[in-house]
Motif scaffolding. Structure first.
Motif, PDB file in Angstrom:
ATOM      1  N   LEU A  64      91.633  35.408  39.345  1.00  0.00           N
ATOM      2  CA  LEU A  64      91.415  36.838  39.545  1.00  0.00           C
ATOM      3  C   LEU A  64      89.959  37.162  39.831  1.00  0.00           C
ATOM      4  O   LEU A  64      89.655  38.198  40.417  1.00  0.00           O
ATOM      5  CB  LEU A  64      91.885  37.617  38.309  1.00  0.00           C
ATOM      6  CG  LEU A  64      93.398  37.720  38.138  1.00  0.00           C
ATOM      7  CD1 LEU A  64      93.725  38.573  36.951  1.00  0.00           C
ATOM      8  CD2 LEU A  64      94.039  38.307  39.388  1.00  0.00           C
ATOM      9  N   SER A  65      89.033  36.276  39.425  1.00  0.00           N
ATOM     10  CA  SER A  65      87.634  36.608  39.681  1.00  0.00           C
ATOM     11  C   SER A  65      87.182  36.155  41.061  1.00  0.00           C
ATOM     12  O   SER A  65      86.085  36.495  41.472  1.00  0.00           O
ATOM     13  CB  SER A  65      86.752  36.025  38.589  1.00  0.00           C
ATOM     14  OG  SER A  65      86.924  34.641  38.554  1.00  0.00           O
ATOM     15  N   PHE A  67      89.878  34.961  43.720  1.00  0.00           N
ATOM     16  CA  PHE A  67      91.045  34.845  44.609  1.00  0.00           C
ATOM     17  C   PHE A  67      91.021  33.570  45.440  1.00  0.00           C
ATOM     18  O   PHE A  67      91.277  33.581  46.642  1.00  0.00           O
ATOM     19  CB  PHE A  67      91.174  36.068  45.520  1.00  0.00           C
ATOM     20  CG  PHE A  67      91.345  37.335  44.751  1.00  0.00           C
ATOM     21  CD1 PHE A  67      92.513  37.582  44.050  1.00  0.00           C
ATOM     22  CD2 PHE A  67      90.340  38.276  44.699  1.00  0.00           C
ATOM     23  CE1 PHE A  67      92.672  38.746  43.316  1.00  0.00           C
ATOM     24  CE2 PHE A  67      90.481  39.438  43.969  1.00  0.00           C
ATOM     25  CZ  PHE A  67      91.651  39.668  43.281  1.00  0.00           C
ATOM     26  N   LEU A 127     109.233  35.240  37.570  1.00  0.00           N
ATOM     27  CA  LEU A 127     108.395  36.207  38.296  1.00  0.00           C
ATOM     28  C   LEU A 127     107.836  35.586  39.565  1.00  0.00           C
ATOM     29  O   LEU A 127     107.871  36.182  40.638  1.00  0.00           O
ATOM     30  CB  LEU A 127     107.259  36.685  37.385  1.00  0.00           C
ATOM     31  CG  LEU A 127     106.223  37.601  38.018  1.00  0.00           C
ATOM     32  CD1 LEU A 127     106.843  38.943  38.368  1.00  0.00           C
ATOM     33  CD2 LEU A 127     105.048  37.827  37.085  1.00  0.00           C
ATOM     34  N   LYS A 136     100.113  37.577  47.038  1.00  0.00           N
ATOM     35  CA  LYS A 136     100.616  38.558  46.078  1.00  0.00           C
ATOM     36  C   LYS A 136     101.185  37.852  44.848  1.00  0.00           C
ATOM     37  O   LYS A 136     100.939  38.247  43.707  1.00  0.00           O
ATOM     38  CB  LYS A 136     101.700  39.374  46.780  1.00  0.00           C
ATOM     39  CG  LYS A 136     102.171  40.582  46.033  1.00  0.00           C
ATOM     40  CD  LYS A 136     103.042  41.392  46.977  1.00  0.00           C
ATOM     41  CE  LYS A 136     104.110  42.131  46.234  1.00  0.00           C
ATOM     42  NZ  LYS A 136     105.055  42.786  47.147  1.00  0.00           N
ATOM     43  N   ARG A 139      98.383  36.630  42.633  1.00  0.00           N
ATOM     44  CA  ARG A 139      97.663  37.695  41.936  1.00  0.00           C
ATOM     45  C   ARG A 139      98.504  38.268  40.788  1.00  0.00           C
ATOM     46  O   ARG A 139      98.050  38.382  39.652  1.00  0.00           O
ATOM     47  CB  ARG A 139      97.317  38.785  42.953  1.00  0.00           C
ATOM     48  CG  ARG A 139      96.405  39.840  42.461  1.00  0.00           C
ATOM     49  CD  ARG A 139      95.659  40.484  43.634  1.00  0.00           C
ATOM     50  NE  ARG A 139      96.532  40.765  44.781  1.00  0.00           N
ATOM     51  CZ  ARG A 139      97.183  41.913  44.933  1.00  0.00           C
ATOM     52  NH1 ARG A 139      97.064  42.864  44.048  1.00  0.00           N
ATOM     53  NH2 ARG A 139      97.961  42.107  45.982  1.00  0.00           N
ATOM     54  N   ILE A 140      99.763  38.604  41.108  1.00  0.00           N
ATOM     55  CA  ILE A 140     100.594  39.254  40.091  1.00  0.00           C
ATOM     56  C   ILE A 140     100.928  38.308  38.956  1.00  0.00           C
ATOM     57  O   ILE A 140     100.887  38.677  37.780  1.00  0.00           O
ATOM     58  CB  ILE A 140     101.866  39.826  40.756  1.00  0.00           C
ATOM     59  CG1 ILE A 140     101.451  40.958  41.692  1.00  0.00           C
ATOM     60  CG2 ILE A 140     102.852  40.320  39.718  1.00  0.00           C
ATOM     61  CD1 ILE A 140     102.544  41.494  42.515  1.00  0.00           C
ATOM     62  N   VAL A 143      98.062  37.932  36.539  1.00  0.00           N
ATOM     63  CA  VAL A 143      97.971  39.055  35.596  1.00  0.00           C
ATOM     64  C   VAL A 143      98.961  38.862  34.450  1.00  0.00           C
ATOM     65  O   VAL A 143      98.613  38.991  33.266  1.00  0.00           O
ATOM     66  CB  VAL A 143      98.240  40.395  36.325  1.00  0.00           C
ATOM     67  CG1 VAL A 143      98.403  41.519  35.327  1.00  0.00           C
ATOM     68  CG2 VAL A 143      97.123  40.710  37.278  1.00  0.00           C
ATOM     69  N   TYR A 144     100.198  38.503  34.796  1.00  0.00           N
ATOM     70  CA  TYR A 144     101.204  38.315  33.742  1.00  0.00           C
ATOM     71  C   TYR A 144     100.832  37.135  32.847  1.00  0.00           C
ATOM     72  O   TYR A 144     100.996  37.189  31.631  1.00  0.00           O
ATOM     73  CB  TYR A 144     102.583  38.100  34.370  1.00  0.00           C
ATOM     74  CG  TYR A 144     103.692  38.030  33.335  1.00  0.00           C
ATOM     75  CD1 TYR A 144     104.069  39.167  32.631  1.00  0.00           C
ATOM     76  CD2 TYR A 144     104.345  36.838  33.059  1.00  0.00           C
ATOM     77  CE1 TYR A 144     105.060  39.118  31.682  1.00  0.00           C
ATOM     78  CE2 TYR A 144     105.343  36.776  32.108  1.00  0.00           C
ATOM     79  CZ  TYR A 144     105.699  37.921  31.423  1.00  0.00           C
ATOM     80  OH  TYR A 144     106.683  37.861  30.470  1.00  0.00           O
ATOM     81  N   ILE A 146      97.869  35.984  31.992  1.00  0.00           N
ATOM     82  CA  ILE A 146      96.824  36.320  31.026  1.00  0.00           C
ATOM     83  C   ILE A 146      97.385  37.203  29.914  1.00  0.00           C
ATOM     84  O   ILE A 146      97.187  36.942  28.721  1.00  0.00           O
ATOM     85  CB  ILE A 146      95.660  37.035  31.741  1.00  0.00           C
ATOM     86  CG1 ILE A 146      95.025  36.104  32.770  1.00  0.00           C
ATOM     87  CG2 ILE A 146      94.626  37.497  30.741  1.00  0.00           C
ATOM     88  CD1 ILE A 146      94.133  36.825  33.740  1.00  0.00           C
ATOM     89  N   PHE A 147      98.119  38.229  30.321  1.00  0.00           N
ATOM     90  CA  PHE A 147      98.669  39.169  29.348  1.00  0.00           C
ATOM     91  C   PHE A 147      99.614  38.448  28.379  1.00  0.00           C
ATOM     92  O   PHE A 147      99.511  38.591  27.159  1.00  0.00           O
ATOM     93  CB  PHE A 147      99.417  40.270  30.107  1.00  0.00           C
ATOM     94  CG  PHE A 147      99.835  41.420  29.254  1.00  0.00           C
ATOM     95  CD1 PHE A 147      98.881  42.235  28.664  1.00  0.00           C
ATOM     96  CD2 PHE A 147     101.172  41.720  29.058  1.00  0.00           C
ATOM     97  CE1 PHE A 147      99.249  43.303  27.886  1.00  0.00           C
ATOM     98  CE2 PHE A 147     101.550  42.788  28.277  1.00  0.00           C
ATOM     99  CZ  PHE A 147     100.583  43.581  27.692  1.00  0.00           C
ATOM    100  N   ILE A 150      97.886  36.012  25.824  1.00  0.00           N
ATOM    101  CA  ILE A 150      97.253  36.652  24.670  1.00  0.00           C
ATOM    102  C   ILE A 150      98.306  37.148  23.679  1.00  0.00           C
ATOM    103  O   ILE A 150      98.157  36.994  22.463  1.00  0.00           O
ATOM    104  CB  ILE A 150      96.319  37.772  25.151  1.00  0.00           C
ATOM    105  CG1 ILE A 150      95.260  37.106  26.012  1.00  0.00           C
ATOM    106  CG2 ILE A 150      95.741  38.538  23.981  1.00  0.00           C
ATOM    107  CD1 ILE A 150      93.976  37.766  26.140  1.00  0.00           C
TER     108      ILE A 150
ATOM    109  N   ILE B 148     103.621  45.289  36.791  1.00  0.00           N
ATOM    110  CA  ILE B 148     103.863  43.943  37.330  1.00  0.00           C
ATOM    111  C   ILE B 148     105.220  43.885  38.025  1.00  0.00           C
ATOM    112  O   ILE B 148     105.345  43.416  39.158  1.00  0.00           O
ATOM    113  CB  ILE B 148     103.790  42.888  36.204  1.00  0.00           C
ATOM    114  CG1 ILE B 148     102.365  42.802  35.655  1.00  0.00           C
ATOM    115  CG2 ILE B 148     104.223  41.532  36.710  1.00  0.00           C
ATOM    116  CD1 ILE B 148     102.227  41.912  34.457  1.00  0.00           C
ATOM    117  N   LEU B 215      96.426  44.717  40.027  1.00  0.00           N
ATOM    118  CA  LEU B 215      97.775  45.008  40.507  1.00  0.00           C
ATOM    119  C   LEU B 215      97.761  46.193  41.448  1.00  0.00           C
ATOM    120  O   LEU B 215      98.566  46.294  42.360  1.00  0.00           O
ATOM    121  CB  LEU B 215      98.685  45.358  39.329  1.00  0.00           C
ATOM    122  CG  LEU B 215      98.974  44.264  38.337  1.00  0.00           C
ATOM    123  CD1 LEU B 215      99.689  44.845  37.148  1.00  0.00           C
ATOM    124  CD2 LEU B 215      99.830  43.215  39.001  1.00  0.00           C
TER     125      LEU B 215
END
Lengths: 219, 218
Positions: A64-65, A67, A127, A136, A139-140, A143-144, A146-147, A150, B148, B215
């Motif tokens: 993400l930092s 791409f 996903l 895409k 990227r998406i 995000v998932y 990392i989330f 945690i 998402i 996103l």
């Protein structure tokens, strides 16, 4: 050949732990008895899983930092190798549980944590599979990744402390595993953990190279 | 930033007040499910089962509700929002909007349970606080997951798959806290669990705030 040393070290350590794990004398504890030897095989799977999933999450952040595609490849291959070790961990754990607790699955924070991490990364692959556009998708899913990572850490670290009882050592009145481990067992346990982590990282590297070759072929 | 959030929230709320289709749909969903439970369970529910049932229905309602966060509007309008507001403001306004929606649903759901299945709750004020905390946690975690799922283009099929695994830590703490407030526990013993709920929510909002911009831009 210069970069081979850590792979050889990993193989030696695993080989050593496989053999020594069966040969060394172990303390005769109630309930688990000789099955305590499984600690050399089962627990290592979880350490490897956590290492690989951390690699996956770190590479998601790096993706993400900037791409750059290579970080996405690293992230997904580390996750899939991790999932494989997770399955091995569940398998060895289930067999152990069957013999010492009588069932394949019990309601226990550690077990539930394992199940949650497997579900999260299975969802991660669902996903990824749902999108065709590679930029895409990268990227998406980063995000998932990392989330979810945690949230999984919260599940693994915080919630077992809230639980009333656990059948695992160190929780709910059971003796702490590493206290129960006597010194000869430690001599096998720590090398086994390191060895398996090395093997896990090695498999991940091979898969990553294969992935990059496949991607190049497609272009 | 704050004025952006206020305007976006005002827009969402006035749209909702004009049409009322989200909130009515949610209340009907909850009422329908609770009635189904009423028909399915012949005898009175034990507190533990009541509790589990209540929160599972809440989770489904929350997943359903927040699934609409981004897909409810025409794609072109998102480009317009993109040009006038920062991603953080969009996320916060959606989270607050979901929170309000889920708070109303939670209270409505409690009323429906109380009417049809009885209420074993002894410490009602505590339970209401837990409903509010649950709405906060659901909104903060599910808004990002909704984004998402929306971006992946398979909104409704992915929403449940992606959200359940990340909801487990929150759900477990929630069910424990709620079970304590159903039994005759002191407020002090529930406080720890409430703190965990708040911390998970704050962490989720912070993470969502950092991750959402990736996103949002196409």
């Amino acid at each position: 050949m210069k970069k081979m040393w850590w792979k050889i070290l990993g193989l030696m350590l695993v080989l050593y732990s496989l053999i020594a794990g069966l040969l060394i004398p172990v303390p005769d504890l109630p309930v688990i008895h000789e099955s305590i030897r499984n600690i050399f095989y089962h627990v290592c799977m979880w350490f490897t899983l956590l290492t690989l999933l951390s690699i996956s999450a770190v590479n998601a952040v790096r993706y993400l930092s900037g791409f750059e595609d290579k970080y996405d490849f690293r992230s997904v291959e580390a996750a899939s190798t991790g999932l494989f070790f997770g399955m091995l961990g569940l398998l060895t754990g289930s067999i152990w549980a069957r013999f010492s607790w009588g069932t394949f699955w019990t309601n226990d924070p550690q077990l539930n944590g394992a199940a949650v991490s497997m579900l999260i990364y299975a969802a991660y692959f669902v996903l990824r599979g749902s999108m065709n556009d590679s930029e895409k998708r990268a990227r998406i899913s980063a995000v998932y990744n990392i989330f979810a990572f945690i949230m999984m850490i919260i599940f693994l670290l915080v919630l077992p402390k809230l639980a009333v009882g656990s059948v695992h050592p160190g929780k709910g009145g059971n003796p702490m595993a590493l206290v129960g481990l006597d010194n000869t067992m430690r001599m096998v346990f720590y090398p086994a953990v390191i060895g398996w982590i090395i093997i896990g990282v090695w498999i991940y590297q091979l898969k990553l190279r294969l992935k990059i070759i496949n991607e190049l072929n497609e272009i | 930033m704050i004025s952006e959030v206020r305007h976006l929230l005002h827009k969402d709320l006035s749209l909702e007040l004009r049409r009322m289709h989200h909130i009515n749909g949610l209340l009907l969903f909850v009422l329908g499910t609770v009635f189904l439970c009423f028909l399915s369970f012949q005898s009175k529910l034990e507190p533990e089962k009541w509790n589990a049932l209540f929160w599972i229905i809440q989770l489904f309602a929350a997943v359903h509700a927040s699934g609409h966060s981004f897909s409810g509007e025409h794609p072109n309008r998102h480009i317009y929002y993109y040009s006038i507001a920062s991603p953080g403001a969009i996320l916060l306004s959606k989270t607050i909007y979901n929170f309000i929606l889920l708070l109303i649903t939670g209270l409505g759901s409690y009323a429906a349970f109380w009417l049809l299945l009885g209420s074993p709750v002894t410490n009602v004020p505590n339970f209401l606080v837990i409903i509010a905390l649950a709405a906060l946690g659901f909104a903060s975690i599910l808004t990002l997951v909704a984004a998402i799922a929306w971006r992946s283009g398979h909104n409704f099929s992915l929403m449940a798959i992606l959200s359940f695994p990340v909801m487990y830590p929150f759900m477990i703490a929630l069910i424990k806290a709620s079970l304590l407030s159903i039994g005759n526990a002191q407020t002090a013993s529930i406080l720890g669990f409430m703190l965990v709920l708040i911390l998970i929510s704050i962490l989720a909002i912070a993470l969502a705030f950092i991750l959402f911009p990736y996103l949002w831009k196409e």
